[in-house]
Design a protein around this motif. Structure first.
Motif, PDB file in Angstrom:
ATOM      1  N   UNK A 131      -6.936   9.516   4.808  1.00 46.76           N
ATOM      2  CA  UNK A 131      -7.890  10.747   4.326  1.00 46.76           C
ATOM      3  C   UNK A 131      -8.113  11.039   3.285  1.00 46.76           C
ATOM      4  N   UNK A 132      -7.294  11.097   2.042  1.00 43.99           N
ATOM      5  CA  UNK A 132      -7.429  11.792   0.983  1.00 43.99           C
ATOM      6  C   UNK A 132      -8.530  10.804   0.313  1.00 43.99           C
ATOM      7  N   UNK A 170      10.519  10.946   1.028  1.00 42.88           N
ATOM      8  CA  UNK A 170      10.549  11.494   1.626  1.00 42.88           C
ATOM      9  C   UNK A 170       9.891  12.033   3.091  1.00 42.88           C
ATOM     10  N   UNK A 171       8.597  11.634   3.126  1.00 38.13           N
ATOM     11  CA  UNK A 171       7.464  11.277   4.453  1.00 38.13           C
ATOM     12  C   UNK A 171       7.565   9.916   5.035  1.00 38.13           C
ATOM     13  N   UNK A 172       7.314  10.226   6.481  1.00 38.55           N
ATOM     14  CA  UNK A 172       7.458   9.624   6.860  1.00 38.55           C
ATOM     15  C   UNK A 172       6.770   7.888   6.584  1.00 38.55           C
ATOM     16  N   UNK A 173       6.860   6.718   6.864  1.00 36.38           N
ATOM     17  CA  UNK A 173       5.963   5.583   6.050  1.00 36.38           C
ATOM     18  C   UNK A 173       4.035   5.508   6.697  1.00 36.38           C
ATOM     19  N   UNK A 174       4.689   5.910   8.432  1.00 33.91           N
ATOM     20  CA  UNK A 174       3.219   6.061   8.761  1.00 33.91           C
ATOM     21  C   UNK A 174       2.626   7.397   8.300  1.00 33.91           C
ATOM     22  N   UNK A 175       2.993   8.410   8.436  1.00 27.42           N
ATOM     23  CA  UNK A 175       2.280   9.867   7.944  1.00 27.42           C
ATOM     24  C   UNK A 175       2.108   9.169   6.712  1.00 27.42           C
ATOM     25  N   UNK A 176       2.193   9.270   5.662  1.00 25.74           N
ATOM     26  CA  UNK A 176       2.095   8.725   4.469  1.00 25.74           C
ATOM     27  C   UNK A 176       0.655   8.157   4.043  1.00 25.74           C
ATOM     28  N   UNK A 177       0.410   7.039   5.047  1.00 23.47           N
ATOM     29  CA  UNK A 177       0.105   5.469   4.796  1.00 23.47           C
ATOM     30  C   UNK A 177      -1.619   6.183   5.800  1.00 23.47           C
ATOM     31  N   UNK A 178      -1.728   7.299   7.255  1.00 24.75           N
ATOM     32  CA  UNK A 178      -2.702   7.643   7.498  1.00 24.75           C
ATOM     33  C   UNK A 178      -3.189   9.484   6.437  1.00 24.75           C
ATOM     34  N   UNK A 199     -13.909   4.825  -1.523  1.00 23.72           N
ATOM     35  CA  UNK A 199     -11.972   4.149  -1.452  1.00 23.72           C
ATOM     36  C   UNK A 199     -10.853   3.419  -0.687  1.00 23.72           C
ATOM     37  N   UNK A 200     -11.239   3.770   0.584  1.00 22.18           N
ATOM     38  CA  UNK A 200     -10.619   3.794   1.838  1.00 22.18           C
ATOM     39  C   UNK A 200     -10.757   2.875   2.237  1.00 22.18           C
ATOM     40  N   UNK A 201     -11.777   2.225   2.023  1.00 21.87           N
ATOM     41  CA  UNK A 201     -12.057   0.454   2.989  1.00 21.87           C
ATOM     42  C   UNK A 201     -12.322  -0.556   1.372  1.00 21.87           C
ATOM     43  N   UNK A 202     -11.547  -0.346  -0.125  1.00 23.21           N
ATOM     44  CA  UNK A 202     -11.774  -1.034  -1.082  1.00 23.21           C
ATOM     45  C   UNK A 202     -10.311  -1.704  -1.164  1.00 23.21           C
ATOM     46  N   UNK A 203      -9.944  -2.647  -1.931  1.00 19.78           N
ATOM     47  CA  UNK A 203      -8.989  -3.490  -2.565  1.00 19.78           C
ATOM     48  C   UNK A 203      -8.284  -2.281  -3.433  1.00 19.78           C
ATOM     49  N   UNK A 204      -9.533  -1.948  -3.951  1.00 20.17           N
ATOM     50  CA  UNK A 204      -8.842  -0.126  -5.312  1.00 20.17           C
ATOM     51  C   UNK A 204      -8.176   0.910  -4.474  1.00 20.17           C
ATOM     52  N   UNK A 205      -8.697   0.963  -3.460  1.00 21.62           N
ATOM     53  CA  UNK A 205      -7.528   2.154  -2.624  1.00 21.62           C
ATOM     54  C   UNK A 205      -6.280   2.312  -2.302  1.00 21.62           C
ATOM     55  N   UNK A 206      -6.416   0.066  -1.483  1.00 23.72           N
ATOM     56  CA  UNK A 206      -5.163  -0.281  -1.085  1.00 23.72           C
ATOM     57  C   UNK A 206      -3.914  -0.454  -2.207  1.00 23.72           C
ATOM     58  N   UNK A 257     -10.040  12.763  -3.127  1.00 20.34           N
ATOM     59  CA  UNK A 257     -10.201  12.105  -4.603  1.00 20.34           C
ATOM     60  C   UNK A 257     -11.388  11.924  -4.936  1.00 20.34           C
ATOM     61  N   UNK A 258     -12.492  11.972  -3.920  1.00 17.53           N
ATOM     62  CA  UNK A 258     -13.991  12.502  -3.890  1.00 17.53           C
ATOM     63  C   UNK A 258     -13.807  13.343  -4.998  1.00 17.53           C
ATOM     64  N   UNK A 259     -13.432  14.636  -4.288  1.00 17.66           N
ATOM     65  CA  UNK A 259     -14.515  16.005  -4.457  1.00 17.66           C
ATOM     66  C   UNK A 259     -13.561  16.079  -6.097  1.00 17.66           C
TER      67      UNK A 259
END
Length: 202
Positions: free
Chosen positions: A34-35, A22-30, A69-76, A42-44
């Motif tokens: 942050x998450x 339901x949300x834009x693909x770009x919005x979800x990716x960006x 997590x945002x720079x890891x293969x697990x996050x991807x 997620x860290x919290x």
């Protein structure tokens, strides 16, 4: 969804499955950058559960790791799973709905355990739906070039390589050559899927 949910419960489950779309693909990716970043939700959450040391240990692994997590293969992998999961769930759900209920009842009457019923009746009959869902998720992931740029360690996927060659460098012949690779892979994959009867579940 296929066997036990009725009425509004089934509708609510459909909405929950379709919600990521339901949300834009770009919005979800960006949003996921942050998450999954340090200081993100997620860290919290992991800190509240006392699992921060587990995450640090996972990120220290060479094939998974990154600074966060945002720079890891697990996050991807997490982001790919979130975005393409509906394309996997719905074909499987449709194939399970087509399994006659009397087959499952007959399996139970013959003394099969739930585990035996799943592996000998449900999984073989629903397997075309699994393959059909994998066609969508595999092809969409293979050609994606936005998520690999935003989430995970540096490195070029086929999609990002085509984008770089065509958009940034302007090397159209090399971009065209890279484009042939996913076409051939998908053609081979579809051939195998057709032999497995996946198109019957679409």
């Amino acid at each position: 969804m296929a066997r036990y949910a009725k009425g509004w419960q089934k509708g609510a489950m459909y909405v929950a499955v379709m919600l990521p779309m339901w949300a834009s693909y770009i919005v979800k990716a960006y949003a996921w950058t942050v998450i999954l970043a340090k200081g993100g939700v997620v860290y919290w959450f992991y800190n509240q559960l006392g699992l921060s040391s587990v995450i640090d240990a996972l990120l220290a692994l060479p094939s998974i790791g990154g600074n966060s997590l945002s720079t890891s293969n697990l996050g991807r992998f997490t982001v790919f799973t979130y975005i393409w999961l509906p394309f996997m769930i719905l074909p499987i759900q449709a194939s399970i709905e087509r399994i006659p209920a009397n087959l499952i009842q007959a399996s139970a009457d013959l003394g099969a355990t739930p585990r035996q019923t799943f592996f000998t009746v449900i999984l073989p009959l629903a397997f075309p739906g699994v393959v059909a869902g994998s066609i969508f998720t595999f092809s969409l992931t293979l050609g994606d070039y936005i998520i690999p740029q935003l989430i995970g360690p540096s490195g070029l996927y086929i999609g990002t390589m085509v984008y770089t060659m065509q958009g940034s460098i302007g090397n159209m012949p090399l971009a065209a050559a890279f484009t042939v690779v996913p076409v051939l892979i998908i053609a081979l994959y579809l051939t195998i899927a057709r032999r497995l009867g996946a198109f019957d579940a679409l």
